[in-house]
Design a protein around this motif. Sequence first.
Motif, short mmCIF file in Angstrom:
data_model
loop_
_atom_site.label_atom_id
_atom_site.label_comp_id
_atom_site.label_asym_id
_atom_site.label_seq_id
_atom_site.Cartn_x
_atom_site.Cartn_y
_atom_site.Cartn_z
N ALA A 41 17.56 24.09 27.05
CA ALA A 41 16.99 25.32 27.62
C ALA A 41 16.15 25.00 28.86
CB ALA A 41 16.15 26.05 26.58
N GLU A 42 15.39 23.92 28.81
CA GLU A 42 14.56 23.50 29.94
C GLU A 42 15.45 23.14 31.14
OE1 GLU A 42 11.31 19.92 30.80
OE2 GLU A 42 12.28 20.06 28.84
N TYR A 43 16.53 22.42 30.88
CA TYR A 43 17.44 22.02 31.95
C TYR A 43 18.17 23.24 32.52
CZ TYR A 43 21.03 19.60 34.57
OH TYR A 43 21.85 19.17 35.58
N THR A 44 18.60 24.14 31.66
CA THR A 44 19.31 25.35 32.09
C THR A 44 18.42 26.19 33.01
OG1 THR A 44 20.62 25.37 30.06
CG2 THR A 44 20.49 27.43 31.28
N LEU A 45 17.17 26.35 32.65
CA LEU A 45 16.24 27.12 33.48
C LEU A 45 16.07 26.47 34.85
CD1 LEU A 45 14.31 29.51 33.80
CD2 LEU A 45 12.52 28.07 32.78
N LYS A 46 15.88 25.16 34.87
CA LYS A 46 15.73 24.44 36.14
C LYS A 46 16.96 24.61 37.03
CE LYS A 46 16.05 19.80 37.97
NZ LYS A 46 17.44 19.80 38.31
N SER A 79 19.25 26.98 36.86
CA SER A 79 19.40 28.39 37.24
C SER A 79 18.51 28.73 38.42
CB SER A 79 19.04 29.30 36.05
OG SER A 79 19.91 29.08 34.98
N LYS A 80 17.27 28.27 38.37
CA LYS A 80 16.35 28.51 39.48
C LYS A 80 16.83 27.82 40.75
CE LYS A 80 12.12 29.39 36.90
NZ LYS A 80 10.74 28.93 36.61
#
Length: 124
Positions: free
Chosen positions: A72-77, A79-80
């Motif tokens: 989830a942390e990697y996905t958010l990074k 995506s941003k």
Amino acid sequence: MTEISKTEFEVLEAIWQGHPANAQQIIERLNTKKSWHEKTVKTLLSRMVAKKAISFEKVQRSYLYSPLFERAEYTLKESKSLLARMFSGRLAPLVSNFVQSDELSKQDIDELKQLISQWEKDNG
């Protein structure tokens, strides 16, 4: 958080499925989608340790690998990063592209409406 190649991401996905995991477990998970060579996977694992994307622990004669960040942390990074590079940090043009190309399903639209509704309740 470090930059991860597409191939390294596939290995990371296999590790996120359950960790710690040894190389053989990771290879078996990867091989459910396509054929991977053991040497290739071990090279990628070494590279990812050097990049500080994963860590390892030696237990007897085996190395057990674990991610150093959650999916989830990697996905958010990522995506941003995509929004910043392609859409000046704005989400609406991204969604607009999908709407205009008929890429959004009814389920996607319903989920977006629900997310917006929840955001309005929490921030209204």
